[in-house]
Design a protein around this motif. Structure first.
Motif, PDB file in Angstrom:
ATOM      1  N   GLY A   1      36.685  11.561  38.861  1.00 56.10           N
ATOM      2  CA  GLY A   1      35.644  11.766  37.851  1.00 56.10           C
ATOM      3  C   GLY A   1      35.538  10.614  36.873  1.00 56.10           C
ATOM      4  N   VAL A   2      36.680  10.150  36.353  1.00 51.20           N
ATOM      5  CA  VAL A   2      36.633   9.042  35.400  1.00 51.20           C
ATOM      6  C   VAL A   2      36.169   7.754  36.076  1.00 51.20           C
ATOM      7  N   SER A   3      36.479   7.599  37.351  1.00 46.50           N
ATOM      8  CA  SER A   3      36.028   6.420  38.089  1.00 46.50           C
ATOM      9  C   SER A   3      34.509   6.419  38.222  1.00 46.50           C
ATOM     10  N   ILE A   4      33.952   7.546  38.607  1.00 44.10           N
ATOM     11  CA  ILE A   4      32.496   7.654  38.742  1.00 44.10           C
ATOM     12  C   ILE A   4      31.820   7.407  37.401  1.00 44.10           C
ATOM     13  N   ALA A   5      32.333   8.046  36.353  1.00 45.78           N
ATOM     14  CA  ALA A   5      31.733   7.899  35.018  1.00 45.78           C
ATOM     15  C   ALA A   5      31.823   6.457  34.521  1.00 45.78           C
ATOM     16  N   ALA A   6      32.983   5.840  34.661  1.00 51.53           N
ATOM     17  CA  ALA A   6      33.174   4.470  34.172  1.00 51.53           C
ATOM     18  C   ALA A   6      32.252   3.490  34.884  1.00 51.53           C
ATOM     19  N   ASN A   7      32.033   3.699  36.165  1.00 53.54           N
ATOM     20  CA  ASN A   7      31.198   2.787  36.944  1.00 53.54           C
ATOM     21  C   ASN A   7      29.709   2.897  36.631  1.00 53.54           C
ATOM     22  N   LYS A   8      29.321   3.816  35.768  1.00 51.12           N
ATOM     23  CA  LYS A   8      27.917   3.914  35.344  1.00 51.12           C
ATOM     24  C   LYS A   8      27.566   2.837  34.316  1.00 51.12           C
ATOM     25  N   PHE A   9      28.568   2.227  33.708  1.00 48.42           N
ATOM     26  CA  PHE A   9      28.331   1.181  32.718  1.00 48.42           C
ATOM     27  C   PHE A   9      28.046  -0.141  33.415  1.00 48.42           C
ATOM     28  N   PRO A  10      27.014  -0.859  32.989  1.00 53.06           N
ATOM     29  CA  PRO A  10      26.696  -2.158  33.615  1.00 53.06           C
ATOM     30  C   PRO A  10      27.865  -3.129  33.515  1.00 53.06           C
ATOM     31  N   GLY A  11      28.173  -3.762  34.634  1.00 56.42           N
ATOM     32  CA  GLY A  11      29.213  -4.779  34.654  1.00 56.42           C
ATOM     33  C   GLY A  11      30.629  -4.262  34.746  1.00 56.42           C
ATOM     34  N   VAL A  12      30.804  -2.957  34.705  1.00 56.12           N
ATOM     35  CA  VAL A  12      32.142  -2.383  34.761  1.00 56.12           C
ATOM     36  C   VAL A  12      32.480  -2.047  36.214  1.00 56.12           C
ATOM     37  N   ARG A  13      33.685  -2.442  36.597  1.00 57.87           N
ATOM     38  CA  ARG A  13      34.207  -2.116  37.920  1.00 57.87           C
ATOM     39  C   ARG A  13      35.490  -1.332  37.729  1.00 57.87           C
ATOM     40  N   ALA A  14      35.429  -0.035  38.042  1.00 58.08           N
ATOM     41  CA  ALA A  14      36.588   0.845  37.952  1.00 58.08           C
ATOM     42  C   ALA A  14      37.005   1.227  39.365  1.00 58.08           C
TER      43      ALA A  14
ATOM     44  N   LYS B   1      35.201 -13.574  45.447  1.00 55.68           N
ATOM     45  CA  LYS B   1      34.118 -13.810  44.493  1.00 55.68           C
ATOM     46  C   LYS B   1      32.750 -13.555  45.111  1.00 55.68           C
ATOM     47  N   ARG B   2      32.569 -13.979  46.344  1.00 52.17           N
ATOM     48  CA  ARG B   2      31.274 -13.801  47.013  1.00 52.17           C
ATOM     49  C   ARG B   2      30.906 -12.313  47.059  1.00 52.17           C
ATOM     50  N   LYS B   3      31.858 -11.470  47.349  1.00 52.50           N
ATOM     51  CA  LYS B   3      31.607 -10.036  47.442  1.00 52.50           C
ATOM     52  C   LYS B   3      31.352  -9.416  46.068  1.00 52.50           C
ATOM     53  N   VAL B   4      32.146  -9.805  45.096  1.00 51.67           N
ATOM     54  CA  VAL B   4      31.949  -9.293  43.741  1.00 51.67           C
ATOM     55  C   VAL B   4      30.595  -9.758  43.202  1.00 51.67           C
ATOM     56  N   ASP B   5      30.211 -10.992  43.509  1.00 56.45           N
ATOM     57  CA  ASP B   5      28.899 -11.498  43.094  1.00 56.45           C
ATOM     58  C   ASP B   5      27.767 -10.670  43.696  1.00 56.45           C
ATOM     59  N   LYS B   6      27.918 -10.241  44.941  1.00 58.59           N
ATOM     60  CA  LYS B   6      26.894  -9.394  45.571  1.00 58.59           C
ATOM     61  C   LYS B   6      26.741  -8.072  44.825  1.00 58.59           C
ATOM     62  N   ILE B   7      27.861  -7.494  44.422  1.00 62.47           N
ATOM     63  CA  ILE B   7      27.820  -6.249  43.652  1.00 62.47           C
ATOM     64  C   ILE B   7      27.108  -6.481  42.322  1.00 62.47           C
TER      65      ILE B   7
ATOM     66  N   GLU C   1      24.930  -8.810  41.551  1.00 66.06           N
ATOM     67  CA  GLU C   1      23.508  -9.089  41.772  1.00 66.06           C
ATOM     68  C   GLU C   1      22.721  -7.810  42.042  1.00 66.06           C
ATOM     69  N   LYS C   2      23.279  -6.909  42.812  1.00 66.04           N
ATOM     70  CA  LYS C   2      22.603  -5.629  43.092  1.00 66.04           C
ATOM     71  C   LYS C   2      22.459  -4.832  41.805  1.00 66.04           C
ATOM     72  N   GLU C   3      23.493  -4.856  40.989  1.00 67.36           N
ATOM     73  CA  GLU C   3      23.426  -4.152  39.711  1.00 67.36           C
ATOM     74  C   GLU C   3      22.317  -4.731  38.837  1.00 67.36           C
ATOM     75  N   LYS C   4      22.225  -6.050  38.784  1.00 61.69           N
ATOM     76  CA  LYS C   4      21.169  -6.697  38.000  1.00 61.69           C
ATOM     77  C   LYS C   4      19.796  -6.360  38.558  1.00 61.69           C
ATOM     78  N   GLU C   5      19.671  -6.342  39.873  1.00 62.32           N
ATOM     79  CA  GLU C   5      18.395  -6.006  40.519  1.00 62.32           C
ATOM     80  C   GLU C   5      17.921  -4.624  40.091  1.00 62.32           C
ATOM     81  N   PHE C   6      18.810  -3.644  40.120  1.00 60.36           N
ATOM     82  CA  PHE C   6      18.421  -2.293  39.744  1.00 60.36           C
ATOM     83  C   PHE C   6      18.247  -2.138  38.242  1.00 60.36           C
ATOM     84  N   SER C   7      18.946  -2.928  37.455  1.00 57.63           N
ATOM     85  CA  SER C   7      18.748  -2.895  36.007  1.00 57.63           C
ATOM     86  C   SER C   7      17.351  -3.371  35.650  1.00 57.63           C
ATOM     87  N   LYS C   8      16.881  -4.414  36.338  1.00 59.18           N
ATOM     88  CA  LYS C   8      15.534  -4.931  36.087  1.00 59.18           C
ATOM     89  C   LYS C   8      14.475  -3.918  36.494  1.00 59.18           C
TER      90      LYS C   8
END
Length: 162
Positions: free
Chosen positions: A71-84, A134-140, A142-149
């Motif tokens: 539960g805390v993992s799901i909730a924490a990951n709702k914040f932009p830029g946070v990786r739990a 880094k390449r994989k984390v960057d993909k995550i 970028e997807k987050e930024k795409e959906f934020s926009k």
């Protein structure tokens, strides 16, 4: 390093033991986001506060605890830029940081005991991201930024206020 720690009421005693362990065995400053008793606390509330601490730069990393850690993992990951990342063993804790640059690990007080929890936290804190994935984390990211926009440009429709 500033380490945030938080739990719901189910993880309270586990959190207190982990907090004491970190304070006694490391040089890290621990910031306790609660809960502060066994009184009922909803895990999203604490997870959001800890994630905000990461987001705002008040803390560098964090440990979140609830009954399962899910539960805390799901909730924490709702914040932009946070990786739990859920970690119930030392290998997962190391990989959370080494492969994913996770700022938060989560654990379940009803899943693992305090002795294992201490080893998990120690493994996490002793690992440093070397940008190996880094390449994989960057993909995550970028997807987050795409959906934020997309979400920030959507307009409210169907307003019946006048």
């Amino acid at each position: 390093m500033k380490l945030g720690i938080g739990s719901d009421h189910i993880g309270f005693e586990f959190k207190e033991a982990i907090k004491k362990f970190v304070e006694e065995t490391t040089m890290h400053e621990v910031i306790d986001y609660g809960c502060h008793s066994c009184s009922t606390v909803d895990y999203p509330d604490v997870a959001f506060e800890v994630s905000k601490g990461i987001y705002d730069g008040q803390i560098d990393r964090a440990v979140l605890i609830c009954g399962t850690g899910i539960g805390v993992s799901i909730a924490a990951n709702k914040f932009p830029g946070v990786r739990a990342a859920l970690a119930h063993d030392t290998y997962s804790a190391e990989r959370a940081q080494l492969s994913n640059n996770a700022q938060i690990i989560t654990m379940g007080a009803q899943i693992i005991g305090v002795a294992i929890g201490k080893k998990v936290v120690e493994a996490y804190l002793n690992s440093e991201w070397a940008e190996g994935s880094k390449r994989k984390v960057d993909k995550i990211n970028e997807k987050e930024k795409e959906f934020s926009k997309v979400n920030s440009t959507e307009s409210v429709s169907g307003n019946n206020c006048g």
